[in-house]
Write an enzyme that holds these catalytic residues in place. Sequence first.
Site, PDB file in Angstrom:
ATOM      1  N   CYS A  70       3.847   3.586  -8.818  1.00  0.00           N
ATOM      2  CA  CYS A  70       3.245   4.881  -8.503  1.00  0.00           C
ATOM      3  C   CYS A  70       4.354   5.765  -7.952  1.00  0.00           C
ATOM      4  O   CYS A  70       4.957   5.435  -6.919  1.00  0.00           O
ATOM      5  CB  CYS A  70       2.156   4.668  -7.446  1.00  0.00           C
ATOM      6  SG  CYS A  70       1.423   6.194  -6.829  1.00  0.00           S
ATOM      7  N   CYS A 180       4.647  10.503 -13.305  1.00  0.00           N
ATOM      8  CA  CYS A 180       3.433   9.930 -12.702  1.00  0.00           C
ATOM      9  C   CYS A 180       2.948   8.894 -13.694  1.00  0.00           C
ATOM     10  O   CYS A 180       2.820   9.185 -14.896  1.00  0.00           O
ATOM     11  CB  CYS A 180       2.371  11.008 -12.501  1.00  0.00           C
ATOM     12  SG  CYS A 180       0.743  10.336 -12.083  1.00  0.00           S
TER      13      CYS A 180
HETATM   14  N1  DGL Z   1      -0.038   7.082 -10.516  1.00  0.00           N
HETATM   15  C1  DGL Z   1       0.461   7.848  -9.455  1.00  0.00           C
HETATM   16  C2  DGL Z   1       1.884   8.325  -9.670  1.00  0.00           C
HETATM   17  O1  DGL Z   1       2.598   7.698 -10.410  1.00  0.00           O
HETATM   18  C3  DGL Z   1      -0.391   8.751  -8.654  1.00  0.00           C
HETATM   19  C4  DGL Z   1      -1.575   9.454  -9.218  1.00  0.00           C
HETATM   20  C5  DGL Z   1      -2.500   9.908  -8.106  1.00  0.00           C
HETATM   21  O2  DGL Z   1      -3.119   9.037  -7.500  1.00  0.00           O
HETATM   22  O3  DGL Z   1      -2.574  11.126  -7.841  1.00  0.00           O
HETATM   23  O4  DGL Z   1       2.320   9.283  -9.100  1.00  0.00           O
END
Ligand code: DGL
Length: 260
Positions: A70, A180
């Site tokens: 993430c 993301c």
């Molecule tokens: N999957 C996450 C990232 O790579 C975050 C998405 C979220 O929860 O807003 O930033």
Amino acid sequence: MKLAFFDSGIGGLSVLHHALKILPREEFIFFADEDNVPYGTKTPAQVLSFVDEAFEFLAAQKVSAIVVACNTATSVAVRKMRTKYPLPIIGMEPALKLALDTFPARKVLVTATAITINGEKIRRLIKRLHAENFSELKALPGLVTFAERQEFASPAVEEYLRGQLAPYDWEKFSSLVLGCTHFNYFKDTLRKILPPHVRILDGNAGTVNELIRRTNLTPQPADVRPSVKFFYSARLVTDAAELARLGKFLARLDEMEDIT
Ligand code: DGL
């Protein structure tokens, strides 16, 4: 080796998906913080406390390494977690370096959550790569919502992306970086909208390579079915419908894999 992958939700499955192909003999735990997703629209202090709690749970599972799959959690919390836990903690980094190394002459559009884009970590990366005049940043929070509800390639997704990407003069850009992990589900719509010369890049291979390096593992032949336990915010997922939901995400990632 027991390896944990952590995300706010199901975005991190895109990194796990890549790892399962390269390290199928290891034992995987995937932790999706479904009680608190999305992270990107919350405050950094809130995200830090979510990550803190998740790490407490993962460390108790006696894992040998944790991949923070993430970008948002990495941006806010990875430094702090490294001071608290003496095990390899691998974070995400938007593939800006890869984009600039591959296509040095044009700009890169880095897409991510608002927290990542407003964070210090991305500023430091841009500075380190001297990319101030070769990068622009764009938050696409709508994609996190679409992904979580498995709305991958609908007219609404296309309209959202066309609207968000309309202001850019693409002749000036070589690539769009998925900063993301939730954005990997939308490569087909992005491919449809972007001119052919604009490549779509993500940081998944880089992260798994770093995991391999830090754990001294080596790539393995794909001759076994990998073992994965899924958790939604510390609750083991056993329900058949939920496992089928996760399977649908992984199947979608299979379809997206070769789109660049
Ligand atoms: N999957 C996450 C990232 O790579 C975050 C998405 C979220 O929860 O807003 O930033």
